[in-house]
Design an enzyme around this catalytic site. Structure first.
Site, PDB file in Angstrom:
ATOM      1  N   LEU A   1     -10.438  -3.162   4.954  1.00  0.00           N
ATOM      2  CA  LEU A   1      -9.752  -2.440   3.877  1.00  0.00           C
ATOM      3  C   LEU A   1      -8.427  -1.895   4.418  1.00  0.00           C
ATOM      4  CD1 LEU A   1      -9.679  -1.199   1.026  1.00  0.00           C
ATOM      5  CD2 LEU A   1     -10.917   0.776   1.955  1.00  0.00           C
TER       6      LEU A   1
ATOM      7  N   HIS B   1       0.858  -1.177   0.000  1.00  0.00           N
ATOM      8  CA  HIS B   1       0.000   0.000   0.000  1.00  0.00           C
ATOM      9  C   HIS B   1       0.901   1.236   0.000  1.00  0.00           C
ATOM     10  CE1 HIS B   1      -3.562   2.371   0.743  1.00  0.00           C
ATOM     11  NE2 HIS B   1      -2.964   2.962   1.760  1.00  0.00           N
TER      12      HIS B   1
HETATM   13  C1  GAR Z   1       1.301   0.806  -6.612  1.00  0.00           C
HETATM   14  O1  GAR Z   1       1.628   2.126  -6.259  1.00  0.00           O
HETATM   15  C2  GAR Z   1       0.652   0.082  -5.456  1.00  0.00           C
HETATM   16  O2  GAR Z   1       1.220   0.363  -4.214  1.00  0.00           O
HETATM   17  C3  GAR Z   1      -0.744   0.599  -5.543  1.00  0.00           C
HETATM   18  O3  GAR Z   1      -1.045   0.597  -6.927  1.00  0.00           O
HETATM   19  C4  GAR Z   1       0.175   0.814  -7.654  1.00  0.00           C
HETATM   20  C5  GAR Z   1       0.339  -0.294  -8.655  1.00  0.00           C
HETATM   21  O4  GAR Z   1       1.428  -0.044  -9.503  1.00  0.00           O
HETATM   22  N1  GAR Z   1      -1.673  -0.182  -4.808  1.00  0.00           N
HETATM   23  C6  GAR Z   1      -2.713   0.337  -4.162  1.00  0.00           C
HETATM   24  O5  GAR Z   1      -2.985   1.520  -4.171  1.00  0.00           O
HETATM   25  C7  GAR Z   1      -3.568  -0.673  -3.397  1.00  0.00           C
HETATM   26  N2  GAR Z   1      -4.492   0.015  -2.559  1.00  0.00           N
HETATM   27  P1  GAR Z   1       2.103  -1.204 -10.320  1.00  0.00           P
HETATM   28  O6  GAR Z   1       0.979  -1.868 -11.141  1.00  0.00           O
HETATM   29  O7  GAR Z   1       3.075  -0.523 -11.210  1.00  0.00           O
HETATM   30  O8  GAR Z   1       2.744  -2.169  -9.363  1.00  0.00           O
END
Ligand code: GAR
Length: 206
Positions: free
Chosen positions: A156, A121
């Site tokens: 969550l 996260h």
């Molecule tokens: C990342 O920043 C991850 O931490 C976030 O989505 C992005 C995915 O990037 N996840 C969340 O926000 C979950 N709540 P990626 O597809 O390049 O790994």
């Protein structure tokens, strides 16, 4: 670590990596498995997406990972998750590693892999839950944010924290810069944390 006759390491942890988009965290994990901190510890048994056209799936295939997808569009959460659980069980994963998997998991899913689902996260989960964590840090003009790797429970972003790492945001003038700095920390923290978990080096905190 013991090695088999052919030099291979037995009992590597079997990772199923789940994503919905770009997959940069998946790439960091696969790099770790192929020639980094996870090398003798883990293997990627499948990269799964709820979006069949997620760019991360193609990247995973190019890296030599098995891939699978099921579209979640228009599906009821419990029903969809039950189908995903069945699909994933076919790969016998030891851990389900969420890497930008943009779905709230149902109880059905969480209970199927209880204590074995990890998430990254892009904020301190005590301070911010859900989507848009970098936007939040940018809008609040925080001098620092914290990346969190945690176990997934039925809430969550409420599961026990495995590791956190700070991101220095001082002087970050754009959201893109906030994300750039954050992702660099995410990529290192996720692979390191999975490695420490597999070596039983982590104290699990709430
Ligand atoms: C990342 O920043 C991850 O931490 C976030 O989505 C992005 C995915 O990037 N996840 C969340 O926000 C979950 N709540 P990626 O597809 O390049 O790994």
């Amino acid at each position: 670590m013991e090695r088999g006759l052919g030099g291979e390491v037995p009992n590597k942890a079997r990772l199923a990596i789940l994503l919905s988009g770009r997959g940069s965290n998946m790439v960091a994990l696969v790099n770790g498995v192929q020639h980094g901190v996870l090398k003798d510890l883990a293997e990627v048994v499948v990269v799964f997406s709820n979006k069949p056209d997620a760019p991360g799936l193609e990247t995973a295939a190019a890296l030599g990972c098995p891939t699978a997808s099921l579209s979640s569009q228009g599906r009821k959460r419990e029903e969809f998750d039950a189908q995903v659980v069945e699909l994933l069980k076919g790969y016998q994963p030891d851990y389900v590693v969420l890497a930008g998997y943009m779905r709230i998991l149902s109880g059905t899913f969480v209970r199927a892999f209880a204590g074995r689902i990890l998430n990254i996260h892009p904020a301190d989960t005590h301070q911010h839950q859900g989507l848009h964590a970098y936007e939040w840090a940018f809008e609040q003009q925080l001098p620092e944010t914290k990346i969190t790797v945690h176990l997934v429970d039925e809430g969550l972003d409420t599961g026990p924290i495995l590791a956190q790492a700070p991101v220095d945001l001082r002087g970050a003038a754009t959201l893109a810069e906030v994300e750039r700095r954050g992702l660099a920390v995410e990529h290192q923290l996720y692979a390191d944390t999975v490695a420490r978990l597999l070596r039983s080096e982590l104290k699990i905190e709430k």
